[in-house]
Design an enzyme around this catalytic site. Structure first.
Site, PDB file in Angstrom:
ATOM      1  N   ASP A   1       0.824  -1.214   0.000  1.00  0.00           N
ATOM      2  CA  ASP A   1       0.000   0.000   0.000  1.00  0.00           C
ATOM      3  C   ASP A   1       0.859   1.266   0.000  1.00  0.00           C
ATOM      4  OD1 ASP A   1       0.799  -0.913   2.602  1.00  0.00           O
ATOM      5  OD2 ASP A   1      -0.397   0.703   3.473  1.00  0.00           O
ATOM      6  N   GLU A   2       0.263   2.326  -0.489  1.00  0.00           N
ATOM      7  CA  GLU A   2       0.784   3.702  -0.354  1.00  0.00           C
ATOM      8  C   GLU A   2       2.277   3.828  -0.654  1.00  0.00           C
ATOM      9  OE1 GLU A   2      -2.164   5.361   3.128  1.00  0.00           O
ATOM     10  OE2 GLU A   2      -0.520   4.099   3.781  1.00  0.00           O
TER      11      GLU A   2
HETATM   12  C1  TNX Z   1      -3.924   3.812   5.683  1.00  0.00           C
HETATM   13  S1  TNX Z   1      -4.843   1.133   5.081  1.00  0.00           S
HETATM   14  C2  TNX Z   1      -2.902   2.887   5.762  1.00  0.00           C
HETATM   15  C3  TNX Z   1      -2.170   2.731   7.026  1.00  0.00           C
HETATM   16  C4  TNX Z   1      -2.637   3.698   8.067  1.00  0.00           C
HETATM   17  C5  TNX Z   1      -4.139   3.799   8.027  1.00  0.00           C
HETATM   18  C6  TNX Z   1      -4.707   4.657   9.101  1.00  0.00           C
HETATM   19  C7  TNX Z   1      -3.496   1.000   4.514  1.00  0.00           C
HETATM   20  C8  TNX Z   1      -3.323  -0.168   3.672  1.00  0.00           C
HETATM   21  N1  TNX Z   1      -2.610   1.958   4.781  1.00  0.00           N
HETATM   22  O1  TNX Z   1      -0.787   2.853   6.793  1.00  0.00           O
HETATM   23  O2  TNX Z   1      -2.192   3.266   9.314  1.00  0.00           O
HETATM   24  O3  TNX Z   1      -4.515   4.309   6.779  1.00  0.00           O
HETATM   25  O4  TNX Z   1      -6.094   4.589   9.130  1.00  0.00           O
END
Ligand code: TNX
Length: 524
Positions: free
Chosen positions: A336-337
């Site tokens: 993710d991200e």
């Molecule tokens: C998004 S959900 C993220 C996390 C954060 C979360 C906080 C996801 C796959 N990545 O790194 O902790 O939001 O709500």
């Protein structure tokens, strides 16, 4: 073997029926269909009589599979904790037995899934049929929930716990019913995770996903790369001391989960969310900047270097060591991200790491972004943000785990006044967390593509177990029902009455739940 156990069962009933001192008990009228069971079973038929659980009750199990005996032992321990009764398991020489609970391995074709069970509660016997020990384990959770907190001391000359009679036929809607703990942003101890497992098991959840690494901390000992925990394990959000699981700790957790028929899914998040790893071994870093320990809550600034062979040999070691300690079928690679990874590098990385995961005998799981790569149909995508990714992954043949942030994230605040949690996706009051259908979150997603649901608990804003529980409970209980019960049974008005009656269990277990005003809590 089956005939032998059935013979023992019939013989024991006959024996119990012959006891000369046996007195008929005039049970009050009961209604099994009104029992506040969560998750609500598929089918319940009440017969208005009862089974009296007392010191003359014994537990027997099929003996062809030792795991069935273990389920019997587990039930005995839990009955002791709740009632003080110390019931023997598979002790055929006890002549004082008047009533029995028989946990039977059955090959009946009516038991359609490994977790299916049938529970027959009569005056003198309780029969639990299941194909597997896992199914038997789910079934005894139902039985535990049917045992009242208080004994009835007026029906006979000794305390008796009155269990309503009838039949329950039950099976889960989804094979995967989970929760995730982020032990990276803040570390939680083995005992704290075990306490969470206890509650998950009581509500028939079967998967615990552990988010073991992130920018702020690396939490699992890797023998071939010791600095990951020596350096990367020493930080957490807010500057606390962090912590990590030794391999012995992790194996202990896996074994504890297995005893509760819960699978651990280990996650090492990559190529983003990797600052703690890169602080430990700077050659891993691919964002071109000097790496420093990080204890804030921003996301998306770190990445592994997707072009270096040494990064993949490092990952081969890490994934190999964790996979060897994880008997479950999955390895979660995050994904993710990864905002500072070039898209072509991201795709290359996911495809290479998938091969490493498979080489170590596991199915890859990743957050929905991994659907941008050409993933194998055996790989599973976990939807948190972008429905289109889930649609693409399913079109590719992959299964989907539903964790839509605006419905299923346990770290979202209940409302604007909740002390802990975030609200970037939504506020999630208890009813909103319950009132959604995993099948309508993504357009054009065939039902068969949904493996199940998972409720993740990110830990940026929580630093101790009381805070963790405040966000998780009572919402986790609703996700357990959403994952198990048939859609036609999901009804907020009915659920909230049953949820109200969970207060006694939560208080007895010392679980710090959010006392939502939507619920008229019944403490005894
Ligand atoms: C998004 S959900 C993220 C996390 C954060 C979360 C906080 C996801 C796959 N990545 O790194 O902790 O939001 O709500």
């Amino acid at each position: 073997m089956i005939y032998r156990t059935l013979f023992v069962f019939v013989a024991i009933i006959a024996l119990a029926a012959c006891q000369p001192q046996k007195k008929e008990i005039n049970y009050p009228k009961t209604d099994l269909a009104a029992a506040p069971l969560i998750p609500k079973p598929v089918k319940t038929i009440a017969t208005q009589s009862a089974f009296g659980l007392d010191a003359q009750t014994a537990i027997y199990t099929s003996t062809n599979d030792p795991a069935f005996e273990a389920v019997g032992q587990f039930l005995s321990e839990k009955i002791k904790g709740k009632t003080g009764l110390d019931l023997a398991v598979n002790n055929t020489s006890d002549a004082t037995v008047e009533r029995l609970i028989f946990i039977n391995q059955s090959d009946s074709t009516d038991l359609a899934t490994p977790e299916s069970y049938q529970l027959y509660i009569k005056k003198d016997s309780i029969l639990l049929n299941a194909k597997t020990a896992e199914g038997a384990f789910r079934g005894i959770q139902t039985l535990r929930q049917l045992i009242p907190e208080q004994s009835n001391d007026t029906l006979t000359d000794h305390p008796l716990w009155v269990i309503p009679s009838g039949k329950i036929m039950d099976a889960p809607k989804y094979a995967y019913r989970g929760s995730m703990l982020d032990v990276s942003r803040h570390f939680f101890s083995v005992d704290e995770v075990k306490k969470y497992i206890d509650a998950m098991a009581y509500y028939k959840m079967n998967t615990l996903h552990l988010h073991l690494s992130d920018d702020q901390g690396w939490r699992i000992e890797i023998k071939s790369w010791p600095k990951l925990t020596e350096v990367g394990g020493a930080t957490e959000v807010g500057g606390g001391e962090g912590g990590f699981y030794t391999q012995e700790d992790y194996k202990d957790l896996v074994a504890y989960a297995a005893k509760h028929h819960i699978t651990i899914v280990p996650e090492i998040d990559m190529p983003g969310h990797t600052n703690a790893a890169s602080v430990s071994y700077p050659f891993l870093n691919g964002n071109g900047k000097k790496v420093e320990p990080y204890t804030g809550t921003q996301v998306g600034f770190s990445t592994f270097d997707a072009q270096k062979d040494t990064v993949y040999s490092f990952l081969d070691d890490v994934i190999g060591e964790i996979a060897a300690m994880s008997p479950g079928p999955y390895f979660h690679i995050g994904g993710d991200e990864s905002h500072v990874t070039k898209k072509s590098d991201y795709i290359l990385f996911i495809e290479k790491v998938e091969k490493i995961v498979q080489k170590h005998g596991k199915r890859m799981v990743g957050w929905n972004e991994i659907a941008q790569a050409k993933i194998d149909p055996s790989t599973i995508a976990q939807l948190w943000s972008n429905p289109k990714d889930a649609e693409n992954a399913a079109a590719n043949g992959s299964k989907i785990i539903m964790s839509p942030a605006h419905k299923a994230y346990l770290d979202m605040q209940y409302d604007s006044l909740t002390k802990f949690g975030l609200h970037w996706a939504s506020y999630i009051p208890v009813d909103v967390g319950y009132n959604w259908d995993p099948e309508t979150i993504v357009e054009n997603l065939p039902k068969e593509s949904i493996l199940g649901i998972e409720a993740p608990l990110w830990s940026e804003t929580i630093s101790n177990i009381a805070e963790l529980e405040y966000l998780a409970f009572p919402r986790l209980i609703g996700y357990a029902e959403l994952g198990w019960s048939p859609t036609e049974h999901l009804n907020w008005e009915d659920y909230k009455e049953r949820l109200a009656k969970q207060a006694a269990y939560l208080e007895k277990m010392n679980i710090n739940y959010y006392p939502s005003k939507l619920i008229d809590w019944k403490k005894d």
